[in-house]
Design an enzyme around this catalytic site. Structure first.
Site, mmCIF file in Angstrom:
data_model
loop_
_atom_site.group_PDB
_atom_site.id
_atom_site.type_symbol
_atom_site.label_atom_id
_atom_site.label_comp_id
_atom_site.label_asym_id
_atom_site.label_seq_id
_atom_site.Cartn_x
_atom_site.Cartn_y
_atom_site.Cartn_z
ATOM 1 N N TYR A 184 0.850 -1.189 0.000
ATOM 2 C CA TYR A 184 0.000 0.000 0.000
ATOM 3 C C TYR A 184 0.886 1.240 0.000
ATOM 4 O O TYR A 184 2.012 1.198 -0.471
ATOM 5 C CB TYR A 184 -1.004 -0.044 1.160
ATOM 6 C CG TYR A 184 -2.180 0.854 0.878
ATOM 7 C CD1 TYR A 184 -2.988 0.611 -0.233
ATOM 8 C CD2 TYR A 184 -2.448 1.971 1.647
ATOM 9 C CE1 TYR A 184 -4.025 1.452 -0.565
ATOM 10 C CE2 TYR A 184 -3.497 2.816 1.329
ATOM 11 C CZ TYR A 184 -4.281 2.551 0.224
ATOM 12 O OH TYR A 184 -5.306 3.393 -0.110
ATOM 13 N N ARG A 237 -8.787 10.911 -8.193
ATOM 14 C CA ARG A 237 -7.938 11.556 -7.192
ATOM 15 C C ARG A 237 -7.193 10.474 -6.430
ATOM 16 O O ARG A 237 -7.485 10.170 -5.288
ATOM 17 C CB ARG A 237 -8.788 12.404 -6.232
ATOM 18 C CG ARG A 237 -7.969 13.312 -5.333
ATOM 19 C CD ARG A 237 -8.766 13.735 -4.114
ATOM 20 N NE ARG A 237 -9.162 12.606 -3.281
ATOM 21 C CZ ARG A 237 -8.372 12.014 -2.383
ATOM 22 N NH1 ARG A 237 -7.130 12.428 -2.211
ATOM 23 N NH2 ARG A 237 -8.815 11.004 -1.657
ATOM 24 N N LYS A 255 -6.279 -2.033 -1.088
ATOM 25 C CA LYS A 255 -7.172 -1.910 0.068
ATOM 26 C C LYS A 255 -7.759 -3.262 0.460
ATOM 27 O O LYS A 255 -7.831 -3.609 1.650
ATOM 28 C CB LYS A 255 -8.310 -0.942 -0.250
ATOM 29 C CG LYS A 255 -7.910 0.511 -0.286
ATOM 30 C CD LYS A 255 -7.863 1.123 1.114
ATOM 31 C CE LYS A 255 -7.595 2.618 1.044
ATOM 32 N NZ LYS A 255 -7.534 3.242 2.370
ATOM 33 N N GLU A 327 -13.525 4.987 -2.920
ATOM 34 C CA GLU A 327 -12.102 5.228 -2.703
ATOM 35 C C GLU A 327 -11.540 6.171 -3.771
ATOM 36 O O GLU A 327 -11.698 5.934 -4.975
ATOM 37 C CB GLU A 327 -11.337 3.897 -2.748
ATOM 38 C CG GLU A 327 -9.930 3.980 -2.212
ATOM 39 C CD GLU A 327 -9.890 4.231 -0.709
ATOM 40 O OE1 GLU A 327 -8.962 4.940 -0.266
ATOM 41 O OE2 GLU A 327 -10.762 3.727 0.011
ATOM 42 N N ASP A 328 -10.920 7.243 -3.318
ATOM 43 C CA ASP A 328 -10.187 8.164 -4.186
ATOM 44 C C ASP A 328 -11.040 8.764 -5.308
ATOM 45 O O ASP A 328 -10.590 8.892 -6.450
ATOM 46 C CB ASP A 328 -8.934 7.479 -4.757
ATOM 47 C CG ASP A 328 -7.852 7.341 -3.699
ATOM 48 O OD1 ASP A 328 -8.021 7.913 -2.608
ATOM 49 O OD2 ASP A 328 -6.844 6.659 -3.946
ATOM 50 N N ASP A 350 -13.559 5.894 2.710
ATOM 51 C CA ASP A 350 -12.381 5.832 3.570
ATOM 52 C C ASP A 350 -11.648 7.161 3.620
ATOM 53 O O ASP A 350 -11.068 7.519 4.641
ATOM 54 C CB ASP A 350 -11.441 4.724 3.081
ATOM 55 C CG ASP A 350 -10.337 4.423 4.072
ATOM 56 O OD1 ASP A 350 -10.634 4.348 5.278
ATOM 57 O OD2 ASP A 350 -9.178 4.277 3.647
ATOM 58 N N ASP A 351 -11.669 7.909 2.518
ATOM 59 C CA ASP A 351 -10.978 9.200 2.493
ATOM 60 C C ASP A 351 -11.639 10.203 3.432
ATOM 61 O O ASP A 351 -10.967 11.032 4.045
ATOM 62 C CB ASP A 351 -10.963 9.758 1.074
ATOM 63 C CG ASP A 351 -10.325 8.795 0.086
ATOM 64 O OD1 ASP A 351 -9.172 8.414 0.317
ATOM 65 O OD2 ASP A 351 -10.989 8.409 -0.888
ATOM 66 N N ASN A 492 -0.526 11.776 1.437
ATOM 67 C CA ASN A 492 0.191 10.645 0.836
ATOM 68 C C ASN A 492 0.428 10.895 -0.653
ATOM 69 O O ASN A 492 -0.312 11.637 -1.277
ATOM 70 C CB ASN A 492 -0.640 9.361 1.000
ATOM 71 C CG ASN A 492 -0.717 8.898 2.434
ATOM 72 O OD1 ASN A 492 0.280 8.853 3.124
ATOM 73 N ND2 ASN A 492 -1.923 8.567 2.880
ATOM 74 N N ASN A 536 -2.292 5.840 9.740
ATOM 75 C CA ASN A 536 -2.623 5.053 8.554
ATOM 76 C C ASN A 536 -4.059 4.547 8.649
ATOM 77 O O ASN A 536 -4.453 3.952 9.648
ATOM 78 C CB ASN A 536 -1.647 3.869 8.451
ATOM 79 C CG ASN A 536 -1.690 3.199 7.103
ATOM 80 O OD1 ASN A 536 -2.753 3.008 6.519
ATOM 81 N ND2 ASN A 536 -0.523 2.813 6.606
#
Length: 636
Positions: A184, A237, A255, A327-328, A350-351, A492, A536
């Site tokens: 990851y 993103r 993930k 995600e993203d 999650d973001d 990150n 994290n």
């Protein structure tokens, strides 16, 4: 009845693979299907007679389900069998011979015993030596350590996952602190940037605009039918790297590897998905190795209709309790998707939510080092996107819970700086909707250092995605205003971190409580070694997901995120605090995940959102019993 003898099984390309079109079409039908098990001497006798000896109906095979209700249906019988009992590697037929050693779900490599090699036609297909899984782990980690380039280590781990699933997870679990940065962040960021060049075998489902109108059929192409967790991205993103389009698939794959390794969710219950609507990254559009649609991103109604079809198909195909983790996604879509589907689906971002929960846990534990309560502190963020506003809201909710003050009041303890400066009420009309709750009364402030001097925060949090924005002047201002400044540089990958650990400790004379989003090595300052923490998300989302699954939760509630934060903070020991750490070591991550899962499940039962009844008496023990184990099982 279907009879498959050995020659048919090994030679017919339509049924020799464990994911054959034949088996796939039969799984969609409700009619009974006779399933053949080839193995042992009885099967050999049947082969000589040109017939099949062992027969079981599909109904009997399906009855091999886990008694552990939190896990996916245990079609292989691994959970219903004790450690010393034999299990059968079910497919359409028992995997044998060349097919068996090419099946990552069942392959054990040189760990196949002589009896298994004889029973499953492996003699001659493997060297004669038989070794243990422990020796395989030792051999694999030694091989990975030979690589000097992190991306090479990543490729080696992905190759292992495609060859021997159990060994991949065994290596990852036993060397989690060493390999987490490989599978990851930060290495996965580089892997996504170069995904087209390193792409060999597809992992997960790629759903593009070409599949519009038939997404349900695309989902049914996936070989596993009992999916419990989907991680989906549109690649707009990726970490702090921007629009990587279809190359963002590395994120859902990574993930879900952590869902299994750290949270114990069975790998066969996990589905990585990339929604490909094009990319605005000109460099990728011109890259001959780009694997996605070569067009500008679809937006507006076309985009919304594709996502709506996807979410509808997911619920239709996998049911009410499948967890969909966004995600993203870019800010403008992430908040809208969470708001739109939060009331109708089991969704989690999650973001926004995972980051918020893990950061809140770190802030809770940092109080042991600096004293006071959350309400006694003032928080300043650099970055007002998904992560920043998500963390800010969860902090405000926790303070509200602790003080019984309205959340509108507790938000005033939190300030945000975006690209235009401090978010204040005079900017209200021009702000995006998710920033408006943070527009407080204050004169305009243009720079971060001026905001630090004006607001005098005790906690500085970076979620900007822009590296080196916590300058020496900013960090020194924090140190001037606070004896123990809390500095969280969360962006990150490592290159985008707002400041390094060395900079934070040096510029504060070793007084900072520092955490980053990606790992930094220990720092020596004036003869003392400082070990930086890592905030994290992997601390939270695997256990959080397990808690939702094992309780049969149908909706995510903010109180579950608070429960997860409290559970994580409670796992920090006195020894960790002595080292200046505000998070526990990753070596205990599966225990930590079980504690988080238990607290999340308990909150779900309390809120009436859990459907798996009755509630287990000991949720922690139940969580541990639900966790996937990558230890090899003996085959009949």
């Amino acid at each position: 009845m279907i009879s498959l003898n050995r020659s048919c099984f090994l030679s017919n390309p339509g049924i020799s693979g464990t994911r054959s079109p034949f088996s796939h079409s039969q799984k969609r039908r409700s009619a009974p299907l006779k399933v053949v098990a080839l193995g042992t001497n009885a099967a050999r006798t049947g082969e000589r007679n040109g017939s099949v000896v062992m027969e079981n109906t599909a109904k009997e095979a399906v009855e091999l389900k886990s008694t552990v209700h939190g896990g996916v249906k245990d079609v292989y019988g691994e959970d219903t069998a004790s450690e010393d009992q034999l299990v059968t590697p079910w497919s359409v037929s028992v995997a044998s011979g060349y097919t068996l050693i090419r099946d990552p779900h069942h392959n054990k490599g040189l760990a196949f015993t002589e009896k298994e090699r004889d029973a499953h036609y492996l003699c001659g297909l493997l060297p004669p030596v038989v070794i243990s899984q422990e020796l395989q782990v030792k051999k694999m980690i030694n091989a990975i350590r030979q690589y000097q380039v992190p991306l090479q280590k990543y490729i080696a781990m992905m190759d292992l996952q495609g060859r021997n699933e159990k060994l991949f997870y065994k290596v990852l679990i036993e060397h989690v602190e060493e390999l987490l940065p490989v599978v990851y962040t930060p290495t996965v960021g580089e892997a996504c940037q170069k995904y087209g060049s390193i792409f060999t075998n597809p992992q997960g489902l790629f759903i593009s605009l070409k599949e519009k109108g038939k997404i349900l059929e695309v989902l049914r192409n996936w070989p596993e039918k009992n999916i419990q967790v989907i991680v989906v991205t549109d690649g707009e993103r990726i970490l702090g790297l921007g629009d990587l389009g279809c190359h963002g698939m590395g994120i859902p794959v990574g993930k879900l590897s952590l869902y299994s390794a750290l949270g114990g969710v069975r790998p066969s219950a996990c589905l990585p998905v990339t929604i490909d609507v094009g990319t605005n990254n000109e460099k990728l559009l011109e890259d001959e190795f780009y694997i996605g649609l070569r067009q500008k991103r679809a937006t507006g109604q076309e985009y919304a209709e594709l996502l709506q079809e996807f979410m509808t198909a997911v619920k239709q195909n996998y049911g009410e309790k499948v967890l969909v983790q966004f995600e993203d996604f870019a800010n403008h879509n992430a908040f809208d998707l969470l708001a739109k589907y939060g009331a109708t689906h089991l969704v989690f971002n999650d973001d926004i939510q995972g980051t918020a929960s893990v950061v809140l846990a770190g802030l809770m534990s940092s109080l042991k080092l600096v004293g006071g309560s959350l309400a006694d502190h003032t928080f300043l963020f650099l970055g007002a996107g998904e992560a920043g506003t998500g963390i800010a809201e969860l902090i405000a909710l926790e303070i509200s819970k602790q003080t019984n003050a309205p959340v509108e009041e507790t938000r005033k303890k939190v300030w945000l700086v975006d690209s235009k400066g401090l978010i204040v009420s005079s900017r209200l009309e021009s702000l995006q909707h998710f920033k408006k709750p943070w527009a407080h009364e204050h004169e305009p402030v243009n720079t971060l250092v001026d905001a630090v001097n004006a607001i005098k925060p005790t906690v500085l949090i970076g979620t900007s995605g822009v590296g080196r924005t916590f300058t020496k002047e900013v960090v020194e201002a924090m140190a001037t205003n606070n004896e123990r400044p809390i500095i969280l540089a969360l962006s990150n990958p490592t290159s985008q971190s707002e400041c390094t650990a060395e900079e934070a400790y040096t510029w504060t004379q070793g007084r900072a409580i520092y955490c980053s989003g990606s790992p930094f090595p220990p720092v020596e300052y004036e003869g003392k070694v400082y070990t930086p923490g890592q905030s994290n998300n992997a601390y939270i989302f695997p256990g959080f997901g397990l808690g939702l699954i094992m309780s049969g939760t149908i909706r995510v509630h903010d109180d579950m995120l608070l429960a997860a934060s409290e559970a994580l903070a409670s796992q920090v020991s006195g020894e960790d605090y002595d080292k200046g750490l505000i998070y526990p070591p990753f070596t205990n991550i599966r225990k930590i995940s079980a504690h988080i899962a238990a607290k999340v499940a308990a909150k779900s039962y309390e809120l009436g959102l859990a459907t798996r009844l009755p509630e287990p008496k000991d949720l922690f023990q139940y969580a541990e019993s639900c966790m996937y184990s990558p230890t090899y099982r003996s085959f009949r």
